[in-house]
Design an enzyme around this catalytic site. Sequence first.
Site, mmCIF file in Angstrom:
data_model
loop_
_atom_site.group_PDB
_atom_site.id
_atom_site.type_symbol
_atom_site.label_atom_id
_atom_site.label_comp_id
_atom_site.label_asym_id
_atom_site.label_seq_id
_atom_site.Cartn_x
_atom_site.Cartn_y
_atom_site.Cartn_z
ATOM 1 N NE ARG A 1 19.734 -7.956 -3.021
ATOM 2 C CZ ARG A 1 20.922 -7.761 -2.523
ATOM 3 N NH1 ARG A 1 21.613 -8.773 -2.027
ATOM 4 N NH2 ARG A 1 21.457 -6.557 -2.495
ATOM 5 C CB SER B 1 18.758 0.178 -1.515
ATOM 6 O OG SER B 1 18.109 -0.748 -0.711
ATOM 7 N N PRO C 1 12.467 1.710 6.390
ATOM 8 C CG PRO C 1 12.801 0.800 8.510
ATOM 9 C CD PRO C 1 12.171 1.975 7.798
ATOM 10 N NE ARG D 1 19.429 -3.767 1.463
ATOM 11 C CZ ARG D 1 19.450 -4.128 0.170
ATOM 12 N NH1 ARG D 1 19.770 -5.352 -0.157
ATOM 13 N NH2 ARG D 1 19.185 -3.257 -0.780
ATOM 14 C CE1 TYR E 1 13.745 -4.457 -2.155
ATOM 15 C CE2 TYR E 1 15.503 -4.512 -0.517
ATOM 16 C CZ TYR E 1 14.430 -3.878 -1.104
ATOM 17 O OH TYR E 1 14.029 -2.654 -0.637
ATOM 18 C CE1 TYR F 1 20.184 -4.527 -8.151
ATOM 19 C CE2 TYR F 1 19.755 -6.276 -6.566
ATOM 20 C CZ TYR F 1 19.291 -5.287 -7.411
ATOM 21 O OH TYR F 1 17.952 -5.048 -7.498
ATOM 22 C CB CYS G 1 18.773 -23.134 -19.306
ATOM 23 S SG CYS G 1 18.275 -24.818 -19.138
ATOM 24 C CD GLU G 2 20.724 -16.681 -17.616
ATOM 25 O OE1 GLU G 2 19.601 -16.614 -18.150
ATOM 26 O OE2 GLU G 2 21.447 -15.696 -17.407
HETATM 27 N N1 LLP Z 1 11.720 3.746 0.371
HETATM 28 C C1 LLP Z 1 11.834 3.928 -0.962
HETATM 29 C C2 LLP Z 1 11.216 5.079 -1.576
HETATM 30 C C3 LLP Z 1 12.545 2.992 -1.725
HETATM 31 O O1 LLP Z 1 12.661 3.174 -3.031
HETATM 32 C C4 LLP Z 1 13.120 1.863 -1.102
HETATM 33 C C5 LLP Z 1 13.846 0.862 -1.874
HETATM 34 C C6 LLP Z 1 12.962 1.709 0.294
HETATM 35 C C7 LLP Z 1 12.260 2.681 0.993
HETATM 36 C C8 LLP Z 1 13.519 0.552 1.048
HETATM 37 O O2 LLP Z 1 14.895 0.447 0.930
HETATM 38 P P1 LLP Z 1 15.683 -0.609 1.847
HETATM 39 O O3 LLP Z 1 15.559 -0.148 3.281
HETATM 40 O O4 LLP Z 1 15.055 -1.934 1.666
HETATM 41 O O5 LLP Z 1 17.056 -0.562 1.342
HETATM 42 N N2 LLP Z 1 16.352 -4.747 -5.216
HETATM 43 C C9 LLP Z 1 17.455 -4.042 -4.596
HETATM 44 C C10 LLP Z 1 16.976 -2.950 -3.677
HETATM 45 C C11 LLP Z 1 16.086 -1.933 -4.349
HETATM 46 C C12 LLP Z 1 15.556 -0.923 -3.390
HETATM 47 C C13 LLP Z 1 14.513 -0.072 -4.018
HETATM 48 N N3 LLP Z 1 13.933 0.895 -3.149
HETATM 49 C C14 LLP Z 1 18.333 -5.044 -3.854
HETATM 50 O O6 LLP Z 1 18.035 -6.235 -3.888
HETATM 51 O O7 LLP Z 1 19.335 -4.672 -3.272
#
Ligand code: LLP
Length: 423
Positions: A321, A211, A283, A285, A382, A325, A352-353
């Site tokens: 995030r 991602s 997609p 994000r 996210y 990250y 509180c941190e």
């Molecule tokens: N398909 C599958 C199988 C996935 O595991 C994911 C994301 C997506 C599609 C969508 O990915 P995107 O297009 O949104 O990048 N929490 C993290 C991102 C974790 C993504 C997990 N899987 C962040 O905030 O960056």
Amino acid sequence: MTAEPILLSLLPDSASFDANDVIVGGVSLRGLAGIYGTPLFVYDEATLRSRCREAASVFDDGVAFASKSFLCGAMARLAFEEGLCIDVATGGELDLVLRAGVPAERIIMHGNNKSVEEIERAISVKVHRLVVDNFEEISLLASIVSPASPVDCLVRVTPGVEAHTHEFVRTGQEDTKFGFSVASGDARTAIEELRIIPGLNLRGVHAHIGSQVFELVGFLESLSVLAQFIANDDFDELCVGGGLGVAYVAGESAPTIRQWGDAIRAAAVGCGLKTNVRLLAEPGRAIVAQAGLTLYQVGAVKPVAQRTYMAVDGGMSDNPRPVLYGSGYEAFDVAHPHDAREQRVRLVGKHCESGDVLIDEAWLPSSTGARSIVATPVTGAYGYSMASNYNRVPRPAVVFVRDGVAHEVLRRETFDDMARLEM
Ligand code: LLP
């Protein structure tokens, strides 16, 4: 040092600057903060719809919105209306999307550890595709699926490609909890086992390399591995997953969904992928990130010897995030969008941190201080979906704006909401 005014290109498509306000979807951000309070997630419906349409037009039918990036009923319906399937990764996401009225035949069910109940529900409502992840799942499917309750599946494979992104969101490499390895032979064994389950129709392969990926090369390498892998199979679908990155701060740039799709299509021809194989993606994000922003109100401002801490009324509970990250964001003062940002502060939350930092080095106009409304752009992905009640902080409300009108699609959580699980 000083920073230029916030770049309009980081804001939703419809955004414009007034003398002392920022307008999104024809609606005043200052006005929204006044009506709905802060913190508040604001989404520009036009941006959401145009990103969905872009995905639907560049990939084949069956391309999905990854709902983990931002899910509520209104978003599920919007993506469905714009021609996308919805990718869900758990029973909870499946349930919400069904409640939103999206037909099951437009839902794709993922999960690296699906429970029996999750698999049974997905099959009984007849989801569009179930993406099979591991051998335990194959055994479960063998005991559940029958010609009387058939299911269309994809098999999730790991192509052995390292995406250039944060290690926590990398998934295409061999050392991963997701999918079956092509290189080890597990993916081929899985296909052979799935093929002999009566009622299970194996339609193709799926891979997701990671991602927030900026470089298209990883997607093209993955496609090439998959195309070779299925060269002698009679599959009709290949999904390259999600993962397209977006720009969060000035100086970053990412391919558009169209550039991503066009590059994948062109590469598919080069790889000799059969023309009957539908090219799909998921997609998340890239559809929702830039459409959204978060409004906060500034409270305490505390200069110490090293810096100034500026605290807002949210924090790691609505945007984990940066803590998880090390993700970077920018900030702007909605009442002073044209002003140079001359004040360097550490923008922190109310938790509180000490780690509760939203922006390590935020630049804001020198006039920004207590009671100012500050926005962080590109928080549409996210943020809400990973929001928590840490320190019993209620989750923010979410509004969609369009043509001068705001629709509250999720109300602000209350203390009563948070107390409802007490026995
Ligand atoms: N398909 C599958 C199988 C996935 O595991 C994911 C994301 C997506 C599609 C969508 O990915 P995107 O297009 O949104 O990048 N929490 C993290 C991102 C974790 C993504 C997990 N899987 C962040 O905030 O960056």
